[in-house]
Design an enzyme around this catalytic site. Structure first.
Site, short mmCIF file in Angstrom:
data_model
loop_
_atom_site.label_atom_id
_atom_site.label_comp_id
_atom_site.label_asym_id
_atom_site.label_seq_id
_atom_site.Cartn_x
_atom_site.Cartn_y
_atom_site.Cartn_z
N ILE A 56 0.83 -1.20 0.00
CA ILE A 56 0.00 0.00 0.00
C ILE A 56 0.87 1.26 0.00
O ILE A 56 1.56 1.56 0.98
CB ILE A 56 -0.97 0.02 1.20
CG1 ILE A 56 -1.81 -1.26 1.23
CG2 ILE A 56 -1.85 1.26 1.14
CD1 ILE A 56 -2.60 -1.53 -0.04
N THR A 57 0.84 1.99 -1.11
CA THR A 57 1.53 3.28 -1.21
C THR A 57 0.86 4.28 -0.28
O THR A 57 -0.36 4.32 -0.18
CB THR A 57 1.48 3.79 -2.66
OG1 THR A 57 2.11 2.84 -3.52
CG2 THR A 57 2.18 5.13 -2.80
N ARG A 80 -4.29 4.33 -14.27
CA ARG A 80 -3.30 3.89 -15.27
C ARG A 80 -2.76 5.06 -16.07
O ARG A 80 -1.61 5.04 -16.51
CB ARG A 80 -3.94 2.86 -16.20
CG ARG A 80 -4.12 1.51 -15.52
CD ARG A 80 -4.99 0.56 -16.30
NE ARG A 80 -5.18 -0.65 -15.51
CZ ARG A 80 -6.26 -1.43 -15.56
NH1 ARG A 80 -7.26 -1.13 -16.38
NH2 ARG A 80 -6.34 -2.51 -14.81
N GLY A 140 30.38 3.27 -17.00
CA GLY A 140 30.58 3.00 -15.58
C GLY A 140 29.96 4.05 -14.68
O GLY A 140 29.49 3.75 -13.58
N GLU A 149 -0.64 -1.03 -10.28
CA GLU A 149 -1.88 -0.61 -10.94
C GLU A 149 -2.14 -1.42 -12.21
O GLU A 149 -2.63 -0.91 -13.22
CB GLU A 149 -1.88 0.90 -11.21
CG GLU A 149 -1.90 1.67 -9.90
CD GLU A 149 -2.27 3.13 -10.05
OE1 GLU A 149 -3.08 3.47 -10.94
OE2 GLU A 149 -1.75 3.93 -9.26
N SER A 179 1.95 -5.45 -16.75
CA SER A 179 1.92 -5.37 -18.21
C SER A 179 1.05 -6.48 -18.79
O SER A 179 0.34 -6.29 -19.79
CB SER A 179 3.34 -5.47 -18.78
OG SER A 179 4.09 -4.32 -18.43
#
Length: 389
Positions: A167-168, A253, A350, A373, A376
């Site tokens: 949970i964000t 989305r 690098g 959310e 793909s």
């Protein structure tokens, strides 16, 4: 042609002065407020509390909410422009912004009662509070119908039990929209969405996840043990929860597609700048065809992703079917973000592998856009279903 799709020439992509002003304000905020300390916040997985507070003051946390409820009353295109600029610099800040705008505020304004809007939407839109959208569970990620969190109907309240994962804004949020199963026999038609306030007895926050990317956003498990939620905190009619979640995610989305676009754009800009500064074999590495080809392909993919994101945003603003367009934008932009950031590291050689040059962080941040959310793979399923609808 599937419903909701339009020929590109049927859409107006011209930006207004207001759009450009929003874009400039977001770019300035990202450069002056987010860029300083972004590497340290990533290293320490430190939540950008002060920066988020300023985002609220500037109106970035309730951009599309009606001014009646404390929001900016802006369109989705404005939101996409702001998301891209902020994501170029700090994807952790942009996902906090995305969840609050796309999932929490939008869902409350679209489907909440007037009382719910006044009580919860206003402080969320103004940034006084931050919101969380609680759908995923240990056994219900892509399969959102398999909700094990239960909301038992007790007459004038629900008794909420279960665990939500990934949970964000899990710890920083004051208001959570929790998806739970009320009637197992009805399957997805027996799911509800409940507004749960932080501090409610029985509601506890689990450990912070130690993530590969977007490290300064706080991602937690949330636990509910006999949490009493008043009936007036249910959004929509009984059984509306699954439809609420899917409708909200469709708009979400677009936000994540814009985030992916921003991550890709940020990495490309860094790679282009570095290619014109770094010398090898007596000349700028940009003068080597191998590097030119990489940068040309980066720019082309980003532009294609931008068109898909703008198309989805325009369709949403015009109140047209944007389900397929949003899924396409999220799918493609996230794939482009992963590819461009990887190539940006390669251009840096690098130096790209060390934190000081930022591109390694952008590459780590990009990966999550292919997952949250809707993975793909889920986006492809959504697109395929829309093709024959």
């Amino acid at each position: 042609m599937a419903s909701g799709t339009l020929e590109l020439q049927g859409l107006n992509f011209n930006l207004t002065e207001e759009h450009l002003a929003v874009q400039e304000a977001a770019r300035d905020f990202a450069q002056t407020e987010l860029l300083p300390g972004v590497i340290e916040r990533d290293n320490e997985a430190k939540f950008p509390a002060e920066q988020v507070r300023k985002m609220g003051e500037l109106g970035f946390l309730g951009m599309m909410v009606s001014p009646e409820y404390g929001g900016g009353g802006m369109d989705t295109v404005s939101y996409v422009l702001a998301m891209e600029e902020i994501s170029k610099v700090d994807a952790s800040a942009s996902v906090i912004m995305s969840v609050n705008n796309s999932l929490v505020c939008w869902g409350l304004e679209a489907f909440g009662t007037e009382e719910q809007k006044q009580k919860y939407l206003v402080p969320l839109a103004t940034g006084e509070r931050i919101g969380a959208f609680c759908l995923s569970e240990p056994e219900a990620g892509s399969d959102a119908t398999s909700q094990h969190t239960t909301a038992e109907d007790k007459g004038d309240y629900y008794l909420l039990n279960g665990t939500k994962n990934w949970i964000t804004n899990g710890n920083s949020s004051g208001t959570c929209l929790v998806i739970a199963q009320t009637d197992v026999a009805k399957k997805h038609r027996g799911i509800n969405c409940l507004i749960v306030e932080k501090g409610t007895p029985g509601f506890t926050v689990g450990k912070k996840e130690d993530k590969m990317g977007i490290r300064s956003s706080d991602t937690h498990s949330l636990m509910f043990s006999d949490v009493k939620v008043p009936k007036e905190n249910r959004i929509g009619d009984d059984g509306f929860g699954f439809k609420f979640a899917m409708s909200t995610l469709n708009g979400g989305r677009i936000g994540i597609a814009a985030q992916a676009l921003g991550i890709a754009s940020g990495a490309y800009e860094l790679a282009l700048k570095y290619a014109q500064e770094r010398k090898a074999f007596g000349r700028q590495i940009f003068d080597h065809q191998a590097i030119q080809f990489k940068l040309a392909e980066m720019a082309t993919k980003i532009e294609a992703a931008r068109l898909l994101v703008f198309k989805a945003a325009r369709l949403k603003d015009e109140h047209k079917d944007y389900v397929q367009a949003a899924a396409m934008a999220k799918l493609y932009a996230s794939e482009v973000a992963m590819w461009v950031t990887t190539e940006a590291v390669q251009v840096h050689g690098g130096y790209g592998y060390v934190k000081e040059f930022h591109v390694e962080r952008l590459m780590r941040d990009a990966k999550i856009t292919q997952i949250y959310e809707g993975t793909s793979e889920i986006q492809k399923l959504v697109i395929a279903r829309e093709l024959i609808r």
